[in-house]
Design an enzyme around this catalytic site. Structure first.
Site: not given
Length: 519
Positions: A58, A85-86, A176, A178, A233, A375
Protein backbone atom coordinates in the site's frame (compact mmCIF):
# COMPACT_ATOMS: atom_id res chain seq x y z
CA UNK A 1 -19.31 -16.37 -0.27
CA UNK A 2 -18.15 -19.92 -1.01
CA UNK A 3 -18.14 -21.89 2.24
CA UNK A 4 -17.36 -25.33 0.84
CA UNK A 5 -13.66 -24.46 0.65
CA UNK A 6 -10.98 -23.36 3.06
CA UNK A 7 -10.60 -19.66 2.47
CA UNK A 8 -7.68 -17.28 2.48
CA UNK A 9 -8.30 -13.60 3.25
CA UNK A 10 -6.32 -10.86 1.50
CA UNK A 11 -6.52 -7.55 3.37
CA UNK A 12 -6.04 -4.75 0.85
CA UNK A 13 -4.13 -1.67 1.96
CA UNK A 14 -4.30 -0.02 -1.46
CA UNK A 15 -1.62 -1.70 -3.55
CA UNK A 16 -2.01 -1.43 -7.32
CA UNK A 17 -1.17 -5.14 -7.65
CA UNK A 18 -3.36 -6.72 -4.96
CA UNK A 19 -5.42 -8.49 -7.62
CA UNK A 20 -2.26 -10.28 -8.73
CA UNK A 21 -1.96 -11.87 -5.29
CA UNK A 22 -5.43 -13.36 -5.69
CA UNK A 23 -4.63 -14.57 -9.20
CA UNK A 24 -1.47 -16.34 -8.01
CA UNK A 25 -3.42 -18.08 -5.25
CA UNK A 26 -6.30 -19.09 -7.51
CA UNK A 27 -3.73 -20.61 -9.90
CA UNK A 28 -2.65 -22.80 -6.96
CA UNK A 29 -6.22 -23.99 -6.42
CA UNK A 30 -6.73 -21.84 -3.31
CA UNK A 31 -9.98 -19.94 -2.83
CA UNK A 32 -9.32 -16.39 -1.64
CA UNK A 33 -11.14 -13.09 -1.34
CA UNK A 34 -9.85 -9.50 -1.31
CA UNK A 35 -11.40 -7.09 1.19
CA UNK A 36 -10.33 -3.47 1.88
CA UNK A 37 -8.89 -2.93 5.34
CA UNK A 38 -11.79 -0.65 6.35
CA UNK A 39 -14.22 -3.56 6.00
CA UNK A 40 -12.12 -6.09 7.91
CA UNK A 41 -13.26 -5.69 11.50
CA UNK A 42 -12.92 -8.14 14.38
CA UNK A 43 -16.50 -9.25 13.70
CA UNK A 44 -15.73 -9.74 9.99
CA UNK A 45 -12.68 -11.89 10.82
CA UNK A 46 -14.73 -14.08 13.14
CA UNK A 47 -17.41 -14.54 10.48
CA UNK A 48 -15.04 -15.10 7.56
CA UNK A 49 -12.90 -17.59 9.53
CA UNK A 50 -9.86 -17.55 7.22
CA UNK A 51 -7.43 -20.42 7.18
CA UNK A 52 -4.65 -17.89 6.44
CA UNK A 53 -4.28 -14.14 5.86
CA UNK A 54 -2.15 -12.06 3.50
CA UNK A 55 -1.54 -8.34 4.13
CA UNK A 56 -1.08 -6.46 0.85
CA UNK A 57 1.20 -3.58 0.00
CA UNK A 58 0.00 0.00 0.00
CA UNK A 59 1.02 3.64 -0.43
CA UNK A 60 0.80 4.76 3.22
CA UNK A 61 3.38 4.89 6.00
CA UNK A 62 2.60 3.02 9.23
CA UNK A 63 3.74 5.96 11.39
CA UNK A 64 1.17 8.34 9.85
CA UNK A 65 -1.77 9.41 11.95
CA UNK A 66 -4.76 7.26 10.96
CA UNK A 67 -2.53 4.92 8.91
CA UNK A 68 -4.38 1.86 7.56
CA UNK A 69 -4.23 -0.97 10.08
CA UNK A 70 -5.64 -4.50 10.41
CA UNK A 71 -8.11 -5.28 13.22
CA UNK A 72 -6.57 -5.91 16.65
CA UNK A 73 -7.66 -9.56 16.73
CA UNK A 74 -5.80 -10.54 13.55
CA UNK A 75 -2.55 -11.67 15.14
CA UNK A 76 -4.42 -13.67 17.76
CA UNK A 77 -6.34 -15.85 15.30
CA UNK A 78 -3.68 -18.56 15.36
CA UNK A 79 -3.51 -18.77 11.54
CA UNK A 80 -0.52 -18.14 9.24
CA UNK A 81 -0.10 -14.50 8.18
CA UNK A 82 2.07 -13.22 5.30
CA UNK A 83 2.87 -9.50 5.09
CA UNK A 84 3.97 -7.98 1.79
CA UNK A 85 5.76 -4.60 1.57
CA UNK A 86 3.43 -2.29 3.57
CA UNK A 87 1.99 -5.51 4.97
CA UNK A 88 5.41 -6.37 6.41
CA UNK A 89 5.71 -2.93 7.95
CA UNK A 90 2.21 -3.16 9.46
CA UNK A 91 3.13 -6.51 11.00
CA UNK A 92 6.31 -5.13 12.56
CA UNK A 93 4.53 -1.98 13.76
CA UNK A 94 1.68 -3.93 15.40
CA UNK A 95 3.91 -6.54 17.02
CA UNK A 96 6.56 -4.27 18.57
CA UNK A 97 9.06 -3.57 15.80
CA UNK A 98 9.96 -0.23 14.24
CA UNK A 99 9.53 1.24 10.76
CA UNK A 100 11.35 4.34 9.52
CA UNK A 101 11.56 6.46 6.39
CA UNK A 102 14.28 8.78 5.21
CA UNK A 103 16.80 9.06 2.44
CA UNK A 104 18.85 6.06 1.40
CA UNK A 105 16.28 3.48 2.47
CA UNK A 106 14.02 3.32 -0.57
CA UNK A 107 14.15 0.74 -3.34
CA UNK A 108 12.11 0.86 -6.53
CA UNK A 109 12.39 -1.75 -9.26
CA UNK A 110 14.58 -4.82 -9.51
CA UNK A 111 16.73 -5.76 -6.53
CA UNK A 112 18.50 -8.87 -5.32
CA UNK A 113 17.87 -10.54 -2.00
CA UNK A 114 20.66 -12.62 -0.45
CA UNK A 115 20.05 -15.42 2.09
CA UNK A 116 21.35 -15.23 5.64
CA UNK A 117 22.09 -18.94 5.62
CA UNK A 118 19.31 -19.92 8.01
CA UNK A 119 16.71 -22.30 6.55
CA UNK A 120 13.04 -21.26 6.30
CA UNK A 121 10.27 -23.50 4.90
CA UNK A 122 8.68 -20.47 3.20
CA UNK A 123 11.80 -20.23 1.02
CA UNK A 124 11.97 -23.82 -0.18
CA UNK A 125 13.33 -23.69 -3.75
CA UNK A 126 14.88 -20.24 -3.24
CA UNK A 127 18.58 -19.31 -3.23
CA UNK A 128 19.64 -22.54 -4.95
CA UNK A 129 22.00 -20.54 -7.16
CA UNK A 130 22.68 -17.55 -4.91
CA UNK A 131 20.71 -14.30 -4.47
CA UNK A 132 17.25 -14.05 -6.02
CA UNK A 133 15.83 -11.22 -8.12
CA UNK A 134 12.80 -9.52 -6.59
CA UNK A 135 10.70 -6.42 -7.28
CA UNK A 136 10.89 -3.69 -4.65
CA UNK A 137 8.65 -0.63 -4.29
CA UNK A 138 9.16 0.94 -0.88
CA UNK A 139 10.21 4.25 0.63
CA UNK A 140 10.11 3.14 4.27
CA UNK A 141 11.96 0.20 5.79
CA UNK A 142 11.88 -1.95 8.90
CA UNK A 143 14.64 -0.71 11.22
CA UNK A 144 13.95 -3.02 14.19
CA UNK A 145 12.34 -6.47 14.13
CA UNK A 146 9.41 -7.28 16.38
CA UNK A 147 10.18 -9.73 19.22
CA UNK A 148 10.24 -13.34 18.04
CA UNK A 149 11.23 -12.54 14.44
CA UNK A 150 14.45 -13.51 12.73
CA UNK A 151 15.90 -12.31 9.43
CA UNK A 152 16.25 -14.76 6.52
CA UNK A 153 17.03 -12.48 3.57
CA UNK A 154 18.57 -9.05 3.00
CA UNK A 155 18.88 -6.55 0.15
CA UNK A 156 21.10 -3.44 -0.12
CA UNK A 157 18.39 -1.11 1.24
CA UNK A 158 16.25 -3.61 3.17
CA UNK A 159 18.27 -5.32 5.91
CA UNK A 160 15.13 -7.26 6.89
CA UNK A 161 13.88 -8.11 3.38
CA UNK A 162 12.60 -11.51 4.56
CA UNK A 163 11.63 -12.08 8.18
CA UNK A 164 9.61 -14.66 10.08
CA UNK A 165 8.40 -15.77 13.45
CA UNK A 166 8.27 -19.48 12.66
CA UNK A 167 6.59 -20.48 15.91
CA UNK A 168 3.57 -18.23 15.30
CA UNK A 169 3.70 -18.82 11.51
CA UNK A 170 4.09 -15.10 10.78
CA UNK A 171 6.06 -14.33 7.62
CA UNK A 172 6.94 -10.97 6.08
CA UNK A 173 8.73 -9.80 2.94
CA UNK A 174 9.60 -6.27 1.82
CA UNK A 175 9.27 -7.10 -1.90
CA UNK A 176 6.31 -8.06 -4.12
CA UNK A 177 6.28 -11.81 -4.90
CA UNK A 178 3.04 -11.46 -6.95
CA UNK A 179 4.63 -9.57 -9.87
CA UNK A 180 6.44 -11.37 -12.67
CA UNK A 181 9.61 -9.35 -11.96
CA UNK A 182 10.01 -11.63 -8.91
CA UNK A 183 10.65 -14.86 -10.87
CA UNK A 184 10.27 -17.21 -7.90
CA UNK A 185 7.37 -15.35 -6.33
CA UNK A 186 4.89 -18.05 -7.29
CA UNK A 187 7.03 -20.61 -5.46
CA UNK A 188 6.92 -18.49 -2.32
CA UNK A 189 3.11 -18.38 -2.44
CA UNK A 190 3.02 -22.11 -3.09
CA UNK A 191 5.14 -22.68 0.02
CA UNK A 192 2.95 -20.37 2.12
CA UNK A 193 -0.35 -22.06 1.26
CA UNK A 194 1.24 -25.48 1.81
CA UNK A 195 2.43 -24.37 5.27
CA UNK A 196 -1.11 -23.11 5.94
CA UNK A 197 -2.56 -26.53 5.08
CA UNK A 198 -4.47 -25.71 1.88
CA UNK A 199 -5.15 -28.72 -0.37
CA UNK A 200 -5.73 -26.88 -3.67
CA UNK A 201 -9.37 -27.94 -4.00
CA UNK A 202 -10.53 -24.78 -5.81
CA UNK A 203 -11.30 -26.22 -9.26
CA UNK A 204 -13.69 -25.21 -12.01
CA UNK A 205 -15.36 -28.61 -11.86
CA UNK A 206 -16.20 -28.07 -8.19
CA UNK A 207 -17.19 -24.46 -8.84
CA UNK A 208 -19.57 -25.50 -11.60
CA UNK A 209 -21.44 -27.91 -9.31
CA UNK A 210 -21.60 -25.41 -6.44
CA UNK A 211 -22.71 -22.56 -8.72
CA UNK A 212 -25.56 -24.64 -10.14
CA UNK A 213 -26.76 -25.43 -6.60
CA UNK A 214 -26.60 -21.73 -5.64
CA UNK A 215 -28.53 -20.67 -8.76
CA UNK A 216 -31.28 -23.20 -8.06
CA UNK A 217 -31.49 -22.08 -4.43
CA UNK A 218 -31.69 -18.40 -5.40
CA UNK A 219 -34.09 -18.68 -8.34
CA UNK A 220 -36.36 -21.44 -7.07
CA UNK A 221 -39.18 -21.81 -9.61
CA UNK A 222 -38.68 -18.28 -10.96
CA UNK A 223 -37.72 -17.13 -14.45
CA UNK A 224 -34.47 -15.44 -15.50
CA UNK A 225 -33.64 -13.17 -18.43
CA UNK A 226 -30.07 -12.67 -19.57
CA UNK A 227 -28.70 -9.83 -21.68
CA UNK A 228 -26.50 -11.79 -24.06
CA UNK A 229 -23.72 -9.78 -25.69
CA UNK A 230 -22.01 -12.65 -27.45
CA UNK A 231 -18.90 -12.17 -25.32
CA UNK A 232 -17.35 -14.90 -23.19
CA UNK A 233 -18.67 -13.68 -19.82
CA UNK A 234 -22.38 -13.43 -20.67
CA UNK A 235 -22.20 -16.62 -22.75
CA UNK A 236 -20.67 -18.69 -19.93
CA UNK A 237 -23.17 -17.22 -17.45
CA UNK A 238 -26.07 -18.13 -19.76
CA UNK A 239 -24.95 -21.73 -20.32
CA UNK A 240 -24.32 -22.22 -16.58
CA UNK A 241 -27.75 -20.85 -15.63
CA UNK A 242 -29.39 -22.98 -18.34
CA UNK A 243 -27.83 -26.08 -16.79
CA UNK A 244 -29.35 -25.04 -13.46
CA UNK A 245 -32.91 -24.06 -14.47
CA UNK A 246 -33.39 -25.12 -18.11
CA UNK A 247 -36.02 -23.31 -20.17
CA UNK A 248 -36.88 -20.93 -17.36
CA UNK A 249 -33.95 -18.90 -18.73
CA UNK A 250 -34.48 -16.67 -21.78
CA UNK A 251 -31.61 -14.78 -23.40
CA UNK A 252 -32.09 -11.47 -25.18
CA UNK A 253 -29.42 -10.76 -27.80
CA UNK A 254 -29.55 -7.13 -28.92
CA UNK A 255 -27.93 -6.65 -32.33
CA UNK A 256 -27.08 -2.96 -32.44
CA UNK A 257 -25.57 -3.08 -35.92
CA UNK A 258 -22.07 -2.58 -34.53
CA UNK A 259 -20.92 -6.21 -34.43
CA UNK A 260 -18.05 -7.82 -36.29
CA UNK A 261 -18.48 -9.74 -39.52
CA UNK A 262 -20.87 -12.72 -39.13
CA UNK A 263 -20.90 -12.26 -35.34
CA UNK A 264 -24.66 -12.17 -34.87
CA UNK A 265 -25.11 -15.34 -36.92
CA UNK A 266 -22.42 -17.17 -34.95
CA UNK A 267 -23.88 -16.24 -31.55
CA UNK A 268 -27.47 -17.07 -32.50
CA UNK A 269 -26.42 -20.37 -34.08
CA UNK A 270 -24.42 -21.46 -31.06
CA UNK A 271 -27.21 -20.80 -28.57
CA UNK A 272 -30.12 -22.06 -30.65
CA UNK A 273 -28.50 -25.04 -32.35
CA UNK A 274 -25.96 -26.27 -29.81
CA UNK A 275 -27.57 -25.41 -26.48
CA UNK A 276 -31.24 -25.03 -27.36
CA UNK A 277 -31.51 -22.05 -25.03
CA UNK A 278 -34.59 -19.86 -25.57
CA UNK A 279 -33.29 -16.78 -27.36
CA UNK A 280 -34.79 -13.52 -28.57
CA UNK A 281 -32.70 -12.11 -31.41
CA UNK A 282 -33.51 -8.41 -31.42
CA UNK A 283 -32.20 -6.87 -34.65
CA UNK A 284 -32.32 -3.19 -33.75
CA UNK A 285 -29.46 -2.06 -35.99
CA UNK A 286 -31.48 0.65 -37.76
CA UNK A 287 -32.55 2.16 -34.44
CA UNK A 288 -28.97 2.41 -33.15
CA UNK A 289 -27.35 3.55 -36.40
CA UNK A 290 -29.99 6.21 -37.03
CA UNK A 291 -29.48 7.56 -33.50
CA UNK A 292 -25.70 7.64 -33.98
CA UNK A 293 -25.86 9.49 -37.28
CA UNK A 294 -23.77 12.65 -37.03
CA UNK A 295 -22.42 11.77 -33.57
CA UNK A 296 -18.62 11.98 -33.34
CA UNK A 297 -17.92 12.52 -29.62
CA UNK A 298 -16.90 9.15 -28.07
CA UNK A 299 -18.67 9.73 -24.75
CA UNK A 300 -21.88 10.67 -26.55
CA UNK A 301 -21.59 7.49 -28.62
CA UNK A 302 -21.25 5.33 -25.51
CA UNK A 303 -24.09 7.04 -23.67
CA UNK A 304 -26.40 6.85 -26.69
CA UNK A 305 -25.70 3.14 -27.11
CA UNK A 306 -26.12 2.47 -23.38
CA UNK A 307 -29.44 4.35 -23.21
CA UNK A 308 -30.87 2.62 -26.28
CA UNK A 309 -29.65 -0.77 -25.08
CA UNK A 310 -31.61 -0.41 -21.85
CA UNK A 311 -34.74 0.71 -23.73
CA UNK A 312 -34.52 -2.13 -26.26
CA UNK A 313 -33.68 -4.77 -23.67
CA UNK A 314 -36.60 -3.68 -21.52
CA UNK A 315 -38.97 -3.83 -24.49
CA UNK A 316 -38.00 -7.37 -25.49
CA UNK A 317 -37.67 -8.63 -21.93
CA UNK A 318 -41.28 -7.62 -21.32
CA UNK A 319 -42.26 -10.15 -23.97
CA UNK A 320 -40.82 -12.94 -21.80
CA UNK A 321 -43.39 -12.27 -19.08
CA UNK A 322 -43.03 -13.03 -15.39
CA UNK A 323 -39.23 -12.83 -15.15
CA UNK A 324 -38.07 -12.03 -11.62
CA UNK A 325 -34.31 -12.18 -12.18
CA UNK A 326 -31.75 -10.57 -14.46
CA UNK A 327 -28.53 -12.47 -15.17
CA UNK A 328 -25.27 -10.58 -15.67
CA UNK A 329 -21.70 -11.69 -16.37
CA UNK A 330 -20.18 -9.65 -13.51
CA UNK A 331 -16.61 -10.80 -12.74
CA UNK A 332 -14.57 -10.62 -9.54
CA UNK A 333 -12.41 -7.66 -10.69
CA UNK A 334 -15.66 -5.68 -11.13
CA UNK A 335 -16.64 -6.56 -7.56
CA UNK A 336 -13.23 -5.58 -6.17
CA UNK A 337 -13.14 -2.28 -8.02
CA UNK A 338 -16.65 -1.37 -6.87
CA UNK A 339 -15.35 -1.31 -3.27
CA UNK A 340 -12.23 0.78 -3.66
CA UNK A 341 -9.41 0.95 -1.12
CA UNK A 342 -9.97 4.67 -0.60
CA UNK A 343 -13.74 4.51 -0.63
CA UNK A 344 -13.79 7.40 -3.09
CA UNK A 345 -14.65 7.60 -6.76
CA UNK A 346 -12.03 6.93 -9.42
CA UNK A 347 -11.47 9.20 -12.39
CA UNK A 348 -13.80 8.24 -15.24
CA UNK A 349 -11.64 7.45 -18.27
CA UNK A 350 -14.65 6.38 -20.32
CA UNK A 351 -18.23 5.31 -19.68
CA UNK A 352 -18.80 1.57 -19.62
CA UNK A 353 -21.67 0.10 -21.60
CA UNK A 354 -23.60 -2.41 -19.53
CA UNK A 355 -27.07 -3.13 -18.23
CA UNK A 356 -26.35 -1.75 -14.77
CA UNK A 357 -29.46 0.44 -14.76
CA UNK A 358 -31.89 -2.37 -15.51
CA UNK A 359 -32.42 -4.06 -12.12
CA UNK A 360 -33.68 -0.84 -10.48
CA UNK A 361 -35.67 0.23 -13.53
CA UNK A 362 -37.36 -3.13 -14.03
CA UNK A 363 -37.64 -4.28 -10.42
CA UNK A 364 -35.48 -7.36 -11.05
CA UNK A 365 -33.17 -9.27 -8.72
CA UNK A 366 -29.65 -9.96 -9.95
CA UNK A 367 -28.17 -13.38 -10.68
CA UNK A 368 -24.39 -13.09 -11.02
CA UNK A 369 -22.91 -16.60 -11.06
CA UNK A 370 -19.42 -15.46 -12.15
CA UNK A 371 -18.85 -12.74 -9.58
CA UNK A 372 -16.20 -14.82 -7.75
CA UNK A 373 -14.14 -15.50 -10.89
CA UNK A 374 -11.30 -13.86 -12.79
CA UNK A 375 -11.38 -13.79 -16.60
CA UNK A 376 -9.09 -16.81 -17.02
CA UNK A 377 -11.28 -18.76 -14.59
CA UNK A 378 -14.37 -17.89 -16.65
CA UNK A 379 -12.66 -19.40 -19.70
CA UNK A 380 -11.82 -22.52 -17.67
CA UNK A 381 -15.46 -22.76 -16.57
CA UNK A 382 -16.55 -22.38 -20.19
CA UNK A 383 -14.44 -25.42 -21.07
CA UNK A 384 -16.05 -27.36 -18.20
CA UNK A 385 -19.44 -26.45 -19.71
CA UNK A 386 -18.40 -27.59 -23.18
CA UNK A 387 -18.40 -24.25 -25.01
CA UNK A 388 -16.39 -24.43 -28.25
CA UNK A 389 -12.73 -23.51 -27.79
CA UNK A 390 -12.89 -21.04 -30.67
CA UNK A 391 -15.61 -19.20 -28.77
CA UNK A 392 -14.03 -19.41 -25.29
CA UNK A 393 -10.71 -18.05 -26.51
CA UNK A 394 -12.16 -15.07 -28.35
CA UNK A 395 -10.54 -11.72 -27.73
CA UNK A 396 -12.55 -9.25 -25.61
CA UNK A 397 -15.05 -7.16 -27.57
CA UNK A 398 -16.44 -3.88 -26.17
CA UNK A 399 -20.15 -3.39 -25.54
CA UNK A 400 -20.35 -0.37 -27.91
CA UNK A 401 -18.79 -2.60 -30.57
CA UNK A 402 -17.41 -1.06 -33.73
CA UNK A 403 -18.71 2.37 -32.73
CA UNK A 404 -15.51 3.00 -30.76
CA UNK A 405 -13.36 1.52 -33.51
CA UNK A 406 -14.70 4.14 -35.87
CA UNK A 407 -13.38 7.46 -34.48
CA UNK A 408 -15.41 10.40 -35.67
CA UNK A 409 -18.75 10.06 -37.37
CA UNK A 410 -20.20 6.59 -37.91
CA UNK A 411 -21.68 5.66 -41.29
CA UNK A 412 -22.92 2.38 -42.69
CA UNK A 413 -20.30 2.60 -45.43
CA UNK A 414 -17.45 2.97 -42.94
CA UNK A 415 -18.79 0.10 -40.81
CA UNK A 416 -18.94 -2.20 -43.86
CA UNK A 417 -15.34 -1.35 -44.77
CA UNK A 418 -14.21 -1.81 -41.16
CA UNK A 419 -15.85 -5.24 -40.84
CA UNK A 420 -14.04 -6.50 -43.93
CA UNK A 421 -10.67 -5.08 -42.87
CA UNK A 422 -11.02 -6.51 -39.36
CA UNK A 423 -11.94 -9.94 -40.74
CA UNK A 424 -8.84 -10.01 -42.97
CA UNK A 425 -6.62 -8.92 -40.07
CA UNK A 426 -7.94 -11.58 -37.67
CA UNK A 427 -7.69 -14.20 -40.41
CA UNK A 428 -4.03 -13.29 -40.85
CA UNK A 429 -3.39 -13.58 -37.12
CA UNK A 430 -5.03 -17.01 -37.01
CA UNK A 431 -3.19 -18.23 -40.12
CA UNK A 432 0.13 -17.31 -38.54
CA UNK A 433 -0.79 -19.07 -35.27
CA UNK A 434 -0.63 -15.89 -33.20
CA UNK A 435 -4.23 -15.51 -32.01
CA UNK A 436 -3.76 -17.11 -28.58
CA UNK A 437 -0.58 -15.11 -27.90
CA UNK A 438 -2.51 -11.84 -28.17
CA UNK A 439 -4.92 -10.45 -25.57
CA UNK A 440 -6.87 -8.35 -28.06
CA UNK A 441 -6.52 -7.44 -31.74
CA UNK A 442 -8.70 -5.36 -34.03
CA UNK A 443 -8.78 -2.90 -36.90
CA UNK A 444 -10.07 0.66 -36.59
CA UNK A 445 -11.08 2.93 -39.47
CA UNK A 446 -9.60 6.40 -39.08
CA UNK A 447 -11.47 9.68 -39.62
CA UNK A 448 -9.34 10.61 -42.61
CA UNK A 449 -8.86 9.89 -46.28
CA UNK A 450 -5.48 9.67 -47.93
CA UNK A 451 -4.20 9.89 -51.50
CA UNK A 452 -2.93 6.70 -53.06
CA UNK A 453 -2.09 5.08 -56.37
CA UNK A 454 -3.71 1.85 -57.49
CA UNK A 455 -3.62 0.52 -61.05
CA UNK A 456 -1.94 3.68 -62.32
CA UNK A 457 -4.88 5.69 -61.02
CA UNK A 458 -5.31 8.09 -58.14
CA UNK A 459 -7.28 6.92 -55.08
CA UNK A 460 -8.64 8.92 -52.19
CA UNK A 461 -9.71 6.34 -49.63
CA UNK A 462 -9.81 5.58 -45.92
CA UNK A 463 -6.88 4.57 -43.73
CA UNK A 464 -7.09 1.84 -41.09
CA UNK A 465 -5.09 1.36 -37.91
CA UNK A 466 -4.30 -2.14 -36.69
CA UNK A 467 -4.05 -2.75 -32.95
CA UNK A 468 -2.79 -5.84 -31.11
CA UNK A 469 -1.81 -5.96 -27.45
CA UNK A 470 -0.54 -8.39 -24.87
CA UNK A 471 -1.92 -8.18 -21.33
CA UNK A 472 -2.75 -10.21 -18.23
CA UNK A 473 -5.99 -8.51 -17.22
CA UNK A 474 -6.46 -5.53 -19.54
CA UNK A 475 -5.44 -3.03 -16.85
CA UNK A 476 -2.06 -2.52 -18.52
CA UNK A 477 -1.00 -3.62 -21.99
CA UNK A 478 1.85 -3.49 -24.48
CA UNK A 479 1.71 -3.71 -28.26
CA UNK A 480 2.36 -7.10 -29.86
CA UNK A 481 5.73 -7.16 -31.73
CA UNK A 482 4.63 -8.41 -35.15
CA UNK A 483 7.39 -9.01 -37.66
CA UNK A 484 7.72 -6.57 -40.55
CA UNK A 485 6.96 -9.45 -42.92
CA UNK A 486 3.63 -10.08 -41.16
CA UNK A 487 2.67 -6.40 -41.22
CA UNK A 488 3.61 -6.05 -44.88
CA UNK A 489 1.65 -9.14 -45.87
CA UNK A 490 -1.38 -8.07 -43.83
CA UNK A 491 -1.40 -4.51 -45.19
CA UNK A 492 -1.17 -5.85 -48.75
CA UNK A 493 -4.12 -8.20 -48.18
CA UNK A 494 -6.29 -5.50 -46.65
CA UNK A 495 -5.63 -3.01 -49.44
CA UNK A 496 -6.12 -5.63 -52.16
CA UNK A 497 -9.23 -7.26 -50.66
CA UNK A 498 -11.10 -4.35 -49.05
CA UNK A 499 -12.39 -1.72 -51.40
CA UNK A 500 -12.20 1.75 -49.88
CA UNK A 501 -8.85 1.43 -48.03
CA UNK A 502 -5.49 2.54 -49.42
CA UNK A 503 -3.34 2.93 -46.31
CA UNK A 504 -2.62 0.80 -43.20
CA UNK A 505 -0.99 1.85 -39.91
CA UNK A 506 0.11 -0.25 -36.91
CA UNK A 507 -0.44 1.23 -33.44
CA UNK A 508 2.54 0.71 -31.08
CA UNK A 509 1.14 2.64 -28.09
CA UNK A 510 1.15 0.88 -24.72
CA UNK A 511 -1.47 1.23 -21.97
CA UNK A 512 -0.80 3.59 -20.28
CA UNK A 513 -0.51 6.19 -21.75
CA UNK A 514 -3.08 5.01 -24.31
CA UNK A 515 -6.12 2.81 -23.78
CA UNK A 516 -6.56 -0.47 -25.63
CA UNK A 517 -9.50 0.82 -27.66
CA UNK A 518 -9.18 4.06 -29.65
CA UNK A 519 -12.24 5.63 -28.01
Amino acid sequence: MTRAHDRLLIIDFGSQVTQLIARRLRELGVYCEIHPFQKVTDAFLASFAPKAVILSGGPASVYWQDAPMPPPSLFGLGVPVLGICYGQQVMMHCLGGKVEGGQGTSEFGRAHVAPTGEALPLLEGWFENGPEQVWMSHGDHVSRLAPGFRVYGTSPNAPFAITADVGRRFYAVQFHPEVHHTPKGAKLYENFVRLAGFTGDWTMGAYRDEAIQRIRAQVGEGRVICGLSGGVDSSVAAVLIHEAIGDRLTCVFVDHGLLRQNEAEEVVSMFRDHYNIPLIHADESDLFLDALEGVSDPEEKRKTIGRLFIDVFQKHAAAVGGAEFLAQGTLYPDVIESVSFSGGPSVTIKSHHNVGGLPQKMGLKLVEPLRELFKDEVRALGRELGLPERFIGRHPFPGPGLAIRCPGEITREKLAILRQADAVYIDQIRKHGLYDEIWQAFAAILPMRTVGVMGDGRTYDYAVALRAVTSVDGMTADYYPFSHDFLSETATRIINEVRGINRVFYDVTSKPPGTIELE
